[in-house]
Each structure stands twice: as structure tokens, then as C-alpha cells.
Design an enzyme around this catalytic site. Structure first.
Site, PDB file in Angstrom:
ATOM      1  NE  ARG A 156      36.858  45.759  51.794  1.00 32.01           N
ATOM      2  CZ  ARG A 156      37.134  45.294  50.447  1.00 32.01           C
ATOM      3  NH1 ARG A 156      36.209  44.745  49.916  1.00 32.01           N
ATOM      4  NH2 ARG A 156      38.411  45.005  50.173  1.00 32.01           N
ATOM      5  CB  SER A 176      35.465  42.446  47.259  1.00 33.16           C
ATOM      6  OG  SER A 176      35.041  43.143  46.487  1.00 33.16           O
ATOM      7  CE  LYS A 180      33.004  42.671  42.879  1.00 28.24           C
ATOM      8  NZ  LYS A 180      33.391  44.150  43.275  1.00 28.24           N
ATOM      9  CG  HIS A 236      38.564  41.949  38.272  1.00 30.13           C
ATOM     10  ND1 HIS A 236      37.290  42.667  38.243  1.00 30.13           N
ATOM     11  CD2 HIS A 236      39.080  42.308  39.415  1.00 30.13           C
ATOM     12  CE1 HIS A 236      37.324  43.338  39.127  1.00 30.13           C
ATOM     13  NE2 HIS A 236      38.352  43.328  39.844  1.00 30.13           N
ATOM     14  CG  ASP A 294      31.357  43.068  46.879  1.00 30.64           C
ATOM     15  OD1 ASP A 294      32.320  43.252  47.604  1.00 30.64           O
ATOM     16  OD2 ASP A 294      31.739  43.718  45.639  1.00 30.64           O
TER      17      ASP A 294
HETATM   18  N1  URA Z   1      37.987  45.772  43.729  1.00 21.57           N
HETATM   19  C1  URA Z   1      36.977  45.024  44.166  1.00 21.57           C
HETATM   20  O1  URA Z   1      35.744  44.744  43.115  1.00 21.57           O
HETATM   21  N2  URA Z   1      36.891  44.676  45.285  1.00 21.57           N
HETATM   22  C2  URA Z   1      37.914  45.215  46.033  1.00 21.57           C
HETATM   23  O2  URA Z   1      37.601  44.759  47.215  1.00 21.57           O
HETATM   24  C3  URA Z   1      38.917  45.863  45.412  1.00 21.57           C
HETATM   25  C4  URA Z   1      38.998  45.913  44.117  1.00 21.57           C
END
Ligand code: URA
Length: 427
Positions: A172, A187, A191, A86, A165
Site C-alpha cells: 500500500r 491494518s 495488530k 495506538h 499486514d
Molecule cells: N498504521 C498502520 O499500522 N496501518 C495503516 O494502515 C496506517 C497506519
């Protein structure tokens, strides 16, 4: 139904620098997902968290509550290790495209759930959708069978994964509360943990084109995420990498796919190759193969074979011509010298304004739009030589894109301040 807590009391705790109890956190995430906590209340709580932070126990519980808001995937029946990467997001960051098939060459399955771009950072799905026929939405069954057969899949995260999320992130985004380390860490990790990967490599970006503008903040974010991953039984490491200038020579959609294919063919820009190989080594080591040689698999065509199968399995034609923007304009070097800076954020905003990105999530992106770079920091340039080509289908966008690029390129008499691509490793 009477509720267990009063939202205003919860906001007050964080406003006054207090600590939320596990029960308060579980209720907050659940009540927000159910619509009991209003957006303006959650926005106030997010801002209090951004300003006053959360301790380790709070972040861990907040993450667990977000995971519990949806389904958890399970790849254990595949019979092979799984590894995922990621990135916290950057400009020209197409690494997922060559990386997923490259790691799959070694028998490690890569379930890469990706997103679309919002703002100046591009989205992996938008890039792949430049390939005629390619389809981002797969069912869980389709994803499993592609992982078993091809070994790599890049697709959209289903609505069932961490729904809390999705709602929180959208809020946000419009309330200037994205850049809070506890909120970013929870966040991303909610995931990834819900996705069920066995190991995870995080590419935490640092610099103007990243959420984290300095290395200390990026290190703290990386440490927080690595701890969350390990606590959840996911073998997690992080690399801190430079995002003060774009990765590679392209920022857009089709042009980034084209550059990724060059890397898979054994060529491509050296920074894209370096980061792809470094992340592949980390993913393979985390999945139990510390001696694998991913650089060789880029050179000998094995990664390209998996790429072709991965694209075809999702309806794409790997041999199709990619869309090309109808209009282009060139920006030239203003002086002789060494290019010492080419600002990532400026290039990202320009690519976005040219049509490569979207301002609202329902906007369409232009497949051919973006910025092609002809020089990178450290290169010697001559006055009048092309520095960048701006690409779009809608030429009225050139002016605003050029405004974003004012002052983005710095040319000096000698090289200075060239930063390494890989800054640190956190495990
Ligand atoms: N990527 C995400 O999935 N969440 C965040 O808060 C920032 C970047």
C-alpha cells in the site's frame, strides 16, 4: 494445488462495487500471504477497495483473516489488566514514551508494540534507539517478564504478528493505497487484537500531518476501529486529536526523547502534557481505574521511576548523554505578529529530509537530526527571532529541508484559527 477462487474474479467484484463473501476474504488474505496472489493483483484490489469501500461485515472479516495469518499473544497469565494506545501517526508524536511508564505506575500493564518511521511520520522505535544501548527486539518471554516486573514495555512487533499486514502495508505504501479507511482500520486493529491487549485507546490524528486531513474522515476511521475492537472483546475508545501543527517543540529522534524526559520530570510543553494525561486517563478508565490521577504521577516522579526501569530493562542507559547533531541552522521570523500556523506536514518533511526519517525501510536514521521549534501557533513573535532550528550531521541536507518549510509558518497581525488539541471522543 488447485485454488478455491480466481483472483481476477475477486478484483472484479470490488471493481464493480460488489461485496466479497467471507470465504473470498479468507482466501484472499491467505493466498496473498502464501504468494499465490501477485503484488500487482493485490495492488489492483487495494485500489478498488480505496475507491469503492467495504461494508462493515467485509471489514470485520478482512481484519479477522489478517489476525489469523499469524500468532496471537496472551497476557492473561500476568494477573493484571492490560491497556495499550495506538496513534495513527503524526509529527512530533512522542506521546508513547511518557505514556507507557505513566500508565504502568497504576498497576496496569502496557504492552506497547511499536513501529519504525516511514515517510514524514516518526517511529517510536527510531526515537528510543537514540538512547545508547537500548534494544527494540525482545522475545515474547522477555516481553512477558518485563511486563510482570516493570509493567511497561515498548518494543518491536515480532514477525509472527499479523504477517499479512506487513506484506500488505508495504505494498500500500508504494501504490498510493494507504489512505483507505477499511484498509487502515483493519491494518491497525488486526495488530492490536492479535497483540492481546485487554483495552485500547486510539489517538486518531486529524490535519495536514496526518493520514486523515479532515475531521469527518477521521471520525469515520475512529468509529470503524472502535467497532472492530469492541466486536473482538477489546474495550476500545478513540480520541480525535489535532495534527495540523507538530506536537510539542521537537520533531526528530534524540530531541523527542529529551522532550519526553522533560515531561516525565514534571515539565515539558503543555500540549504534550495535556495529551499524555488525557490518553493516560482514558487507558486507566478502560482498564477499570476511572479515578486515577496521572497528572500527579508526572509531577511526583513515579512515572520517571518506571521510565528509568523500562529503559534499563531493555539495555538502555537512562543517564547517558543523547546524541547531538553536528550542524545546525536557524530559521527566523519574517515579521512581527502572532504565529497563526506552523504546518505539521512541512515540519515532518523537513525533519525527514534532515535525516530523522527514512525513505526506504533499510535506510538508517540519524539520531540527532530533526527540527526544534521555538514558537507554536498562538505565540507572539518578533521579526528576526528564531522560529526553528534545523539539526543534522550532513549539512548538504539543509537546502531541501528549508524548501519543505517555505510558507509553513504564517504570521498575522492578530491570533486566529487556533484549534483545540482534543477535537472529539468516540466510544
Ligand atoms: N498504521 C498502520 O499500522 N496501518 C495503516 O494502515 C496506517 C497506519
Amino acid at each position: 494445488m488447485s485454488e478455491r477462487f480466481d483472483t481476477v474474479d475477486i478484483i472484479r467484484v470490488k471493481r464493480d462495487r460488489g461485496t466479497l463473501s467471507p470465504e473470498q476474504i479468507d482466501w484472499t488474505i491467505d493466498a496473498y500471504t502464501r504468494g499465490v496472489i501477485a503484488d500487482e493483483q493485490m495492488a489492483a484490489l487495494n485500489m478498488a477497495i480505496l475507491l469503492n469501500g467495504m461494508n462493515r461485515e467485509e471489514i470485520s472479516r478482512w481484519t479477522a483473516a489478517m489476525i489469523a495469518s499469524g500468532e496471537r499473544m496472551d497476557f492473561s497469565s500476568l494477573g493484571k489488566p492490560t491497556s495499550d494506545k495506538h496513534s495513527t501517526g503524526g509529527v512530533g508524536d512522542k506521546i508513547t514514551l511518557p505514556l507507557a511508564p505513566l500508565v504502568a505506575v497504576f498497576g496496569v500493564a502496557v504492552p506497547q508494540l511499536s513501529g519504525r518511521g516511514l515517510g514524514h511520520t516518526g517511529g517510536t522505535l527510531d526515537k528510543l534507539e537514540a538512547i545508547p544501548g537500548w534494544r527494540a527486539a525482545l522475545s515474547n518471554d522477555e516481553m512477558m517478564s518485563q511486563l510482570a516486573d516493570v509493567g511497561a514495555v515498548i518494543c518491536a512487533a515480532g514477525a509472527g504478528l499479523a504477517p499479512a499486514d506487513k506484506k500488505l502495508y508495504a505494498l500500500r505504501d508504494v501504490t498510493a493505497t494507504v489512505e483507505a479507511i477499511p484498509l487502515i482500520a483493519s491494518s491497525i486493529m488486526s495488530k492490536k487484537i492479535a497483540e492481546g491487549t485487554g483495552s485500547l485507546v486510539l489517538d486518531v490524528k486529524v490535519g495536514s500531518g496526518a493520514f486523515m486531513k479532515n475531521a469527518d474522515d477521521a471520525r469515520e476511521l475512529a468509529r470503524t476501529m472502535v467497532t472492530l475492537g469492541k466486536d473482538a472483546g477489546v474495550n476500545t475508545v478513540a480520541l480525535l486529536t489535532n495534527m495540523s501543527t507538530p506536537l510539542g517543540l521537537t520533531a526528530g529522534n534524540a530531541i523527542e526523547v529529551q522532550e519526553s524526559v522533560e515531561v516525565l520530570a514534571g515539565g515539558g510543553p503543555s500540549d504534550v502534557v495535556e495529551l499524555t494525561v488525557a490518553l493516560a486517563k482514558e487507558m486507566l478508565a478502560a482498564a477499570g481505574q476511572p479515578d486515577a490521577d496521572p497528572a500527579a504521577a508526572l509531577q511526583d516522579g513515579r512515572a520517571m521511576d518506571v521510565w528509568r526501569r523500562m529503559i534499563s530493562a531493555q539495555g538502555g542507559d537512562p543517564d547517558a548523554e543523547l546524541p547531538v547533531a553536528r550542524e545546525s541552522e536557524t530559521i527566523k521570523a519574517a515579521a512581527d505578529g502572532v504565529l497563526t500556523e506552523l504546518d505539521a506536514l512541512s515540519v515532518g518533511v523537513a525533519a525527514w529530509r534532515l535525516g530523522a526519517g527514512r525513505a526506504r525501510k533499510e535506510d538508517a536514521v540519524q539520531a540527532g537530526a530533526g527540527v526544534r521549534l521555538h514558537a507554536k501557533p498562538g505565540d507572539t513573535v518578533q521579526a528576526g527571532q528564531p522560529l526553528m532550528t534545523l539539526l543534522t550531521d550532513t549539512p548538504e541536507k539543509f537546502e531541501r529541508a528549508k524548501e519543505a518549510l517555505e510558507g509553513a509558518a504564517v504570521i498575522a497581525s492578530q491570533a486566529s484559527g487556533i484549534q483545540p488539541l482534543i477535537i472529539d471522543r468516540i466510544s
